[in-house]
Write a protein that holds these residues in place. Sequence first.
Motif, PDB file in Angstrom:
ATOM      1  N   LYS A 122       0.848  -1.192   0.000  1.00 28.88           N
ATOM      2  CA  LYS A 122       0.000   0.000   0.000  1.00 28.88           C
ATOM      3  C   LYS A 122       0.882   1.240   0.000  1.00 28.88           C
ATOM      4  CE  LYS A 122      -3.816   2.223   2.428  1.00 28.88           C
ATOM      5  NZ  LYS A 122      -4.770   2.307   1.369  1.00 28.88           N
ATOM      6  N   GLY A 123       0.733   2.035  -1.050  1.00 25.55           N
ATOM      7  CA  GLY A 123       1.486   3.279  -1.149  1.00 25.55           C
ATOM      8  C   GLY A 123       0.676   4.446  -0.627  1.00 25.55           C
ATOM      9  N   SER A 124       1.395   5.482  -0.210  1.00 28.27           N
ATOM     10  CA  SER A 124       0.715   6.688   0.269  1.00 28.27           C
ATOM     11  C   SER A 124       1.186   7.929  -0.479  1.00 28.27           C
ATOM     12  CB  SER A 124       0.940   6.856   1.769  1.00 28.27           C
ATOM     13  OG  SER A 124       2.314   7.058   2.029  1.00 28.27           O
ATOM     14  N   GLY A 125       1.869   7.704  -1.614  1.00 24.76           N
ATOM     15  CA  GLY A 125       2.288   8.837  -2.436  1.00 24.76           C
ATOM     16  C   GLY A 125       3.743   9.216  -2.295  1.00 24.76           C
ATOM     17  N   ASP A 126       4.590   8.322  -1.824  1.00 33.07           N
ATOM     18  CA  ASP A 126       6.011   8.630  -1.661  1.00 33.07           C
ATOM     19  C   ASP A 126       6.618   8.971  -3.020  1.00 33.07           C
ATOM     20  OD1 ASP A 126       8.706   8.785  -1.148  1.00 33.07           O
ATOM     21  OD2 ASP A 126       8.827   6.869  -0.100  1.00 33.07           O
ATOM     22  N   PRO A 127       7.016  10.224  -3.224  1.00 30.95           N
ATOM     23  CA  PRO A 127       7.550  10.608  -4.532  1.00 30.95           C
ATOM     24  C   PRO A 127       8.961  10.077  -4.784  1.00 30.95           C
ATOM     25  CG  PRO A 127       7.653  12.467  -3.038  1.00 30.95           C
ATOM     26  CD  PRO A 127       6.958  11.358  -2.302  1.00 30.95           C
ATOM     27  N   ARG A 128       9.635   9.597  -3.750  1.00 32.19           N
ATOM     28  CA  ARG A 128      11.023   9.150  -3.889  1.00 32.19           C
ATOM     29  C   ARG A 128      11.168   7.631  -3.781  1.00 32.19           C
ATOM     30  NH1 ARG A 128      14.403  12.929  -5.534  1.00 32.19           N
ATOM     31  NH2 ARG A 128      16.039  11.852  -4.484  1.00 32.19           N
ATOM     32  N   PHE A 129      10.066   6.902  -3.729  1.00 29.10           N
ATOM     33  CA  PHE A 129      10.141   5.448  -3.581  1.00 29.10           C
ATOM     34  C   PHE A 129      10.812   4.861  -4.821  1.00 29.10           C
ATOM     35  CE2 PHE A 129       8.343   1.096  -3.434  1.00 29.10           C
ATOM     36  CZ  PHE A 129       8.742   0.763  -2.154  1.00 29.10           C
ATOM     37  N   ALA A 130      11.931   4.181  -4.606  1.00 30.18           N
ATOM     38  CA  ALA A 130      12.716   3.647  -5.721  1.00 30.18           C
ATOM     39  C   ALA A 130      12.891   2.143  -5.547  1.00 30.18           C
ATOM     40  CB  ALA A 130      14.076   4.347  -5.780  1.00 30.18           C
ATOM     41  N   ILE A 131      13.465   1.524  -6.544  1.00 35.56           N
ATOM     42  CA  ILE A 131      13.642   0.069  -6.538  1.00 35.56           C
ATOM     43  C   ILE A 131      14.456  -0.376  -5.320  1.00 35.56           C
ATOM     44  CG2 ILE A 131      15.720  -0.048  -7.973  1.00 35.56           C
ATOM     45  CD1 ILE A 131      12.678  -2.275  -8.470  1.00 35.56           C
ATOM     46  N   GLU A 132      15.391   0.468  -4.879  1.00 35.50           N
ATOM     47  CA  GLU A 132      16.185   0.136  -3.692  1.00 35.50           C
ATOM     48  C   GLU A 132      15.300   0.027  -2.452  1.00 35.50           C
ATOM     49  OE1 GLU A 132      16.942   3.107  -5.449  1.00 35.50           O
ATOM     50  OE2 GLU A 132      18.316   2.078  -6.796  1.00 35.50           O
ATOM     51  N   HIS A 133      14.293   0.891  -2.365  1.00 33.90           N
ATOM     52  CA  HIS A 133      13.368   0.844  -1.231  1.00 33.90           C
ATOM     53  C   HIS A 133      12.498  -0.410  -1.298  1.00 33.90           C
ATOM     54  CE1 HIS A 133      14.154   5.259  -1.802  1.00 33.90           C
ATOM     55  NE2 HIS A 133      14.594   5.042  -0.575  1.00 33.90           N
ATOM     56  N   LEU A 134      12.130  -0.797  -2.500  1.00 33.05           N
ATOM     57  CA  LEU A 134      11.345  -2.021  -2.663  1.00 33.05           C
ATOM     58  C   LEU A 134      12.164  -3.233  -2.224  1.00 33.05           C
ATOM     59  CD1 LEU A 134       8.776  -3.438  -3.607  1.00 33.05           C
ATOM     60  CD2 LEU A 134       9.755  -3.491  -5.913  1.00 33.05           C
ATOM     61  N   TRP A 135      13.448  -3.264  -2.606  1.00 39.33           N
ATOM     62  CA  TRP A 135      14.312  -4.374  -2.179  1.00 39.33           C
ATOM     63  C   TRP A 135      14.449  -4.392  -0.658  1.00 39.33           C
ATOM     64  CZ3 TRP A 135      15.028  -8.396  -4.922  1.00 39.33           C
ATOM     65  CH2 TRP A 135      15.114  -8.320  -6.302  1.00 39.33           C
ATOM     66  N   ALA A 136      14.580  -3.218  -0.047  1.00 36.88           N
ATOM     67  CA  ALA A 136      14.683  -3.148   1.420  1.00 36.88           C
ATOM     68  C   ALA A 136      13.397  -3.652   2.071  1.00 36.88           C
ATOM     69  CB  ALA A 136      14.984  -1.722   1.861  1.00 36.88           C
ATOM     70  N   LEU A 137      12.266  -3.309   1.493  1.00 40.24           N
ATOM     71  CA  LEU A 137      10.983  -3.785   2.009  1.00 40.24           C
ATOM     72  C   LEU A 137      10.894  -5.311   1.894  1.00 40.24           C
ATOM     73  CD1 LEU A 137       8.158  -2.964   3.094  1.00 40.24           C
ATOM     74  CD2 LEU A 137       7.421  -2.825   0.722  1.00 40.24           C
ATOM     75  N   LEU A 138      11.339  -5.853   0.773  1.00 41.16           N
ATOM     76  CA  LEU A 138      11.324  -7.310   0.596  1.00 41.16           C
ATOM     77  C   LEU A 138      12.278  -7.995   1.574  1.00 41.16           C
ATOM     78  CD1 LEU A 138      11.105  -7.537  -3.297  1.00 41.16           C
ATOM     79  CD2 LEU A 138       9.273  -7.891  -1.621  1.00 41.16           C
ATOM     80  N   ARG A 139      13.420  -7.373   1.858  1.00 38.85           N
ATOM     81  CA  ARG A 139      14.343  -7.931   2.863  1.00 38.85           C
ATOM     82  C   ARG A 139      13.683  -7.965   4.238  1.00 38.85           C
ATOM     83  NH1 ARG A 139      18.253  -5.317  -0.132  1.00 38.85           N
ATOM     84  NH2 ARG A 139      18.260  -3.463   1.161  1.00 38.85           N
ATOM     85  N   GLN A 140      12.916  -6.920   4.560  1.00 35.13           N
ATOM     86  CA  GLN A 140      12.207  -6.904   5.844  1.00 35.13           C
ATOM     87  C   GLN A 140      11.185  -8.036   5.910  1.00 35.13           C
ATOM     88  OE1 GLN A 140      10.507  -3.061   6.688  1.00 35.13           O
ATOM     89  NE2 GLN A 140      12.433  -2.001   6.264  1.00 35.13           N
ATOM     90  N   LEU A 141      10.546  -8.336   4.795  1.00 37.51           N
ATOM     91  CA  LEU A 141       9.587  -9.446   4.765  1.00 37.51           C
ATOM     92  C   LEU A 141      10.308 -10.775   5.002  1.00 37.51           C
ATOM     93  CD1 LEU A 141       7.300  -8.363   1.788  1.00 37.51           C
ATOM     94  CD2 LEU A 141       6.786  -8.251   4.241  1.00 37.51           C
ATOM     95  N   ARG A 142      11.497 -10.918   4.425  1.00 33.72           N
ATOM     96  CA  ARG A 142      12.282 -12.149   4.650  1.00 33.72           C
ATOM     97  C   ARG A 142      12.655 -12.288   6.120  1.00 33.72           C
ATOM     98  NH1 ARG A 142      14.955 -15.603   1.386  1.00 33.72           N
ATOM     99  NH2 ARG A 142      14.434 -15.431  -0.781  1.00 33.72           N
ATOM    100  N   VAL A 143      13.045 -11.179   6.730  1.00 38.06           N
ATOM    101  CA  VAL A 143      13.395 -11.204   8.154  1.00 38.06           C
ATOM    102  C   VAL A 143      12.190 -11.643   8.981  1.00 38.06           C
ATOM    103  CG1 VAL A 143      13.977  -9.698  10.121  1.00 38.06           C
ATOM    104  CG2 VAL A 143      15.250  -9.506   7.981  1.00 38.06           C
TER     105      VAL A 143
END
Length: 195
Positions: A122-143
């Motif tokens: 769920k996004g809230s309009g982050d204008p700077r959300f980049a692929i690196e942030h998506l990878w970090a989010l996926l790493r948090q899911l793995r944790v």
Amino acid sequence: MPHPPLIPVRLGAAAIKRLLALLMLALAAALARAELPPPVLQALAAAQIPASSVAVVVQPVDAPSPLLSHNAGQPMNPASVMKLLTTYAALDLLGPAHTWPTTAWVEAPPVDGVLAGNLYLKGSGDPRFAIEHLWALLRQLRVRGIERIAGDIVLDGSAFAPLDFDPAAFDNKPMRPYNVGPSALLINFQALRFT
């Protein structure tokens, strides 16, 4: 021929204020008619920009008239100057510490590393959300124990109301990053194409 003798005149405080105000108005009017300073004209010439293509107004906020006015009545494209107004409004309404979180939701906890249900982003309009942030989010899911997603990945941009937007309307180049419409779930400024 000798000058006549000067006669001292005493002016009251009100008269001095009126005289100074008149002098300031005359100076402001003269400056308002002033052309662009020579260094500015030289820089424009070096960049091959005609002075007629530029509009400039320099005016203190509390002044009744501008210090410098060049083509002030000519309609011009505001370009990036509008970003200043947008930034001011955002800082005023949201504050300087505001962030736009992108969150992940699951229907049930994973079992043996497998998420059997859907993963919701769920996004809230982050204008700077980049692929690196998506990878970090996926790493948090793995944790948190999610190694595989058996369900769907659902992208939720419902934080923004639906908008009828034609990205080709501006210049008939809908795939250009600058033609991206507002979205609550942009990734890399919507500059990626998924096929």
